[in-house]
Write a protein that holds these residues in place. Structure first.
Motif, PDB file in Angstrom:
ATOM      1  N   CYS A  28     -77.309  14.618-106.329  1.00 39.84           N
ATOM      2  CA  CYS A  28     -77.300  15.675-105.306  1.00 39.84           C
ATOM      3  C   CYS A  28     -78.592  16.492-105.282  1.00 39.84           C
ATOM      4  O   CYS A  28     -79.357  16.411-104.318  1.00 39.84           O
ATOM      5  CB  CYS A  28     -76.089  16.584-105.494  1.00 39.84           C
ATOM      6  SG  CYS A  28     -74.537  15.702-105.195  1.00 39.84           S
ATOM      7  N   ASP A  29     -78.836  17.277-106.352  1.00 38.81           N
ATOM      8  CA  ASP A  29     -80.012  18.146-106.312  1.00 38.81           C
ATOM      9  C   ASP A  29     -81.294  17.326-106.392  1.00 38.81           C
ATOM     10  O   ASP A  29     -81.460  16.516-107.303  1.00 38.81           O
ATOM     11  CB  ASP A  29     -79.967  19.175-107.449  1.00 38.81           C
ATOM     12  CG  ASP A  29     -80.865  20.357-107.158  1.00 38.81           C
ATOM     13  OD1 ASP A  29     -80.456  21.229-106.377  1.00 38.81           O
ATOM     14  OD2 ASP A  29     -82.008  20.383-107.672  1.00 38.81           O
ATOM     15  N   GLY A  30     -82.169  17.509-105.424  1.00 36.06           N
ATOM     16  CA  GLY A  30     -83.413  16.747-105.390  1.00 36.06           C
ATOM     17  C   GLY A  30     -83.321  15.509-104.499  1.00 36.06           C
ATOM     18  O   GLY A  30     -84.327  14.854-104.224  1.00 36.06           O
ATOM     19  N   VAL A  31     -82.094  15.189-104.047  1.00 32.96           N
ATOM     20  CA  VAL A  31     -81.894  14.006-103.195  1.00 32.96           C
ATOM     21  C   VAL A  31     -81.249  14.424-101.865  1.00 32.96           C
ATOM     22  O   VAL A  31     -81.732  14.086-100.782  1.00 32.96           O
ATOM     23  CB  VAL A  31     -81.010  12.953-103.892  1.00 32.96           C
ATOM     24  CG1 VAL A  31     -80.733  11.773-102.971  1.00 32.96           C
ATOM     25  CG2 VAL A  31     -81.669  12.481-105.179  1.00 32.96           C
ATOM     26  N   ILE A  32     -80.146  15.171-101.975  1.00 32.75           N
ATOM     27  CA  ILE A  32     -79.408  15.640-100.800  1.00 32.75           C
ATOM     28  C   ILE A  32     -79.860  17.063-100.443  1.00 32.75           C
ATOM     29  O   ILE A  32     -80.087  17.392 -99.285  1.00 32.75           O
ATOM     30  CB  ILE A  32     -77.884  15.628-101.073  1.00 32.75           C
ATOM     31  CG1 ILE A  32     -77.417  14.233-101.500  1.00 32.75           C
ATOM     32  CG2 ILE A  32     -77.106  16.153 -99.864  1.00 32.75           C
ATOM     33  CD1 ILE A  32     -77.599  13.141-100.457  1.00 32.75           C
ATOM     34  N   TRP A  33     -79.940  17.888-101.468  1.00 34.33           N
ATOM     35  CA  TRP A  33     -80.401  19.271-101.278  1.00 34.33           C
ATOM     36  C   TRP A  33     -81.325  19.666-102.405  1.00 34.33           C
ATOM     37  O   TRP A  33     -81.435  18.991-103.423  1.00 34.33           O
ATOM     38  CB  TRP A  33     -79.209  20.235-101.210  1.00 34.33           C
ATOM     39  CG  TRP A  33     -78.298  20.205-102.410  1.00 34.33           C
ATOM     40  CD1 TRP A  33     -78.618  20.552-103.712  1.00 34.33           C
ATOM     41  CD2 TRP A  33     -76.909  19.810-102.442  1.00 34.33           C
ATOM     42  NE1 TRP A  33     -77.519  20.401-104.531  1.00 34.33           N
ATOM     43  CE2 TRP A  33     -76.470  19.960-103.787  1.00 34.33           C
ATOM     44  CE3 TRP A  33     -76.008  19.377-101.478  1.00 34.33           C
ATOM     45  CZ2 TRP A  33     -75.148  19.668-104.167  1.00 34.33           C
ATOM     46  CZ3 TRP A  33     -74.705  19.093-101.879  1.00 34.33           C
ATOM     47  CH2 TRP A  33     -74.290  19.236-103.201  1.00 34.33           C
ATOM     48  N   LYS A  34     -81.999  20.804-102.158  1.00 35.90           N
ATOM     49  CA  LYS A  34     -82.764  21.465-103.220  1.00 35.90           C
ATOM     50  C   LYS A  34     -82.220  22.865-103.288  1.00 35.90           C
ATOM     51  O   LYS A  34     -82.417  23.647-102.355  1.00 35.90           O
ATOM     52  CB  LYS A  34     -84.250  21.497-102.863  1.00 35.90           C
ATOM     53  CG  LYS A  34     -85.034  20.397-103.505  1.00 35.90           C
ATOM     54  CD  LYS A  34     -86.517  20.605-103.374  1.00 35.90           C
ATOM     55  CE  LYS A  34     -87.210  19.907-104.527  1.00 35.90           C
ATOM     56  NZ  LYS A  34     -88.654  19.867-104.378  1.00 35.90           N
ATOM     57  N   ASP A  36     -80.031  25.516-102.344  1.00 37.83           N
ATOM     58  CA  ASP A  36     -79.103  25.650-101.215  1.00 37.83           C
ATOM     59  C   ASP A  36     -79.684  25.089 -99.928  1.00 37.83           C
ATOM     60  O   ASP A  36     -79.130  25.296 -98.849  1.00 37.83           O
ATOM     61  CB  ASP A  36     -78.732  27.138-101.010  1.00 37.83           C
ATOM     62  CG  ASP A  36     -77.787  27.600-102.104  1.00 37.83           C
ATOM     63  OD1 ASP A  36     -76.976  26.769-102.576  1.00 37.83           O
ATOM     64  OD2 ASP A  36     -77.878  28.773-102.499  1.00 37.83           O
ATOM     65  N   LYS A  37     -80.810  24.400-100.029  1.00 36.75           N
ATOM     66  CA  LYS A  37     -81.495  23.918 -98.826  1.00 36.75           C
ATOM     67  C   LYS A  37     -81.357  22.401 -98.686  1.00 36.75           C
ATOM     68  O   LYS A  37     -81.691  21.648 -99.604  1.00 36.75           O
ATOM     69  CB  LYS A  37     -82.985  24.294 -98.913  1.00 36.75           C
ATOM     70  CG  LYS A  37     -83.528  24.866 -97.625  1.00 36.75           C
ATOM     71  CD  LYS A  37     -84.961  25.313 -97.775  1.00 36.75           C
ATOM     72  CE  LYS A  37     -85.763  24.877 -96.575  1.00 36.75           C
ATOM     73  NZ  LYS A  37     -86.411  23.601 -96.684  1.00 36.75           N
ATOM     74  N   LEU A  38     -80.869  22.005 -97.518  1.00 34.95           N
ATOM     75  CA  LEU A  38     -80.722  20.577 -97.234  1.00 34.95           C
ATOM     76  C   LEU A  38     -82.109  19.923 -97.149  1.00 34.95           C
ATOM     77  O   LEU A  38     -83.031  20.504 -96.587  1.00 34.95           O
ATOM     78  CB  LEU A  38     -80.004  20.452 -95.887  1.00 34.95           C
ATOM     79  CG  LEU A  38     -79.505  19.083 -95.454  1.00 34.95           C
ATOM     80  CD1 LEU A  38     -78.413  18.582 -96.393  1.00 34.95           C
ATOM     81  CD2 LEU A  38     -78.973  19.161 -94.030  1.00 34.95           C
TER      82      LEU A  38
END
Ligand code: PLP
Ligand code: CA
Length: 302
Positions: A28-34, A36-38
């Motif tokens: 998720c983090d770093g792929v889908i969002w960073k 709270d930012k998409l």
């Protein structure tokens, strides 16, 4: 654990990779969002993969939220993802306890935040601890003895911004005084990216405290351990060779995919740069790398 000897290839033909697997597991983090930012182009990319009939699964080592709370996060970001497609390390802790038939009359001592408590509750396990535990300074009068609940049969440690010495001592007593007590870590990430201004001490720091005091190795349930991969594969009845693991981190995501015998794709939209990937010190080589998942929309065969 397996590591690839050959150097990662830049992804040139996304369709070929897409056609070669049935399932994509996204970190998720770093792929889908960073935070709270998409990340740009994610909704369109997920839509494309769904339109091609691919199964999509989302796995995060961040244990601070439950599956349900992540469901809300996906929704807030405008992504059409159901709770059943989300596997956070908080959920993994509860799923692991279920998988070993952890007795319902025993208790779990939790060093961690709300996500773990919510998942344990949902799974019907008794627990104590959690973020507010031991917030007051311990007053050490002569002869002071910290009591602990003898019914604790497992200590679960995850990322905890309320971490304190009381929790270390309590968890240590549970583990040291009961050789049968399990020591479970949601993840051992050394650093995490709470803000993009610096690297922050990750879940591995809390796990490390208990490891230091108990001299016991934890059972890790998050990435890169095989538990979540096996769980996902069993849940959906999929072959691991038919999975492509997509992540931004070598020592968790890519290793997780490789440990499962999956195809692996590193994206450079998170914590790993091309120079880190290509550094002579790096021994973990994914099959492919690319800048971000929305490259799936543009990288076509020449
Ligand atoms: N743990 C914590 C506390 C985090 O904040 C993060 C990322 O934000 C992670 C772990 C890693 O999450 P992921 O596995 O989605 O990259
Ligand atoms: Ca990540």
């Amino acid at each position: 654990f397996v590591t690839r000897a050959s150097a990662a290839q830049p992804l040139k033909n996304a369709d070929e990779l897409i056609d070669s697997v049935e399932t994509f597991i996204f970190d998720c983090d770093g792929v889908i969002w960073k935070g709270d930012k998409l990340i740009d182009g994610v909704p369109e990319t997920l839509d494309l993969l769904r339109s091609k009939g691919k199964r999509l699964v989302f796995v995060t080592n961040n244990s601070t939220k439950s599956r349900k709370q992540y469901g809300k996060k996906f929704e807030t970001l405008g992504l059409n993802v159901s709770e059943e497609e989300i596997f956070a390390s908080s959920f993994a802790a509860a799923a692991y306890l279920k998988s070993i038939d952890f007795p319902k009359d025993k208790k779990v001592y939790v060093i961690g935040e709300d996500g773990i408590l919510k998942e344990l509750e949902l799974a019907g396990f008794q627990y104590l601890g959690g973020p507010e535990d031991g917030a007051k300074k311990i007053e050490l009068k002569p002869g002071f003895l910290m009591e602990h609940d003898k019914d604790v049969g497992a200590v679960v440690v995850g990322f905890d911004r309320y971490f304190n010495y009381y929790k270390v001592q309590y968890g240590t007593l549970c583990i040291r005084e009961n050789p049968g007590c399990l020591f479970i870590a949601t993840n051992r990430d050394a650093v995490t990216h709470l803000t993009d201004a610096q690297e922050w001490a990750g879940g591995g720091s809390m796990v490390g405290a208990l490891l230091g005091s108990t001299q016991r190795e934890p059972q890790v349930v998050g990435k890169p351990s095989t538990f979540m991969m096996d769980y996902v594969a069993n849940k959906f009845g999929i072959l691991k060779s038919q999975i492509c693991m997509v992540g931004d981190r070598l020592d968790t995501d890519i290793l997780f995919g490789q440990n499962g015998g999956c195809k692996t794709l590193l994206v450079l939209s998170g914590v790993t740069s091309l120079s880190m990937l290509q550094s002579p010190n790096n021994t973990i080589q994914p099959d492919f790398y690319t800048n971000k998942i929305s490259d799936f929309l543009s990288l076509k065969a020449a």
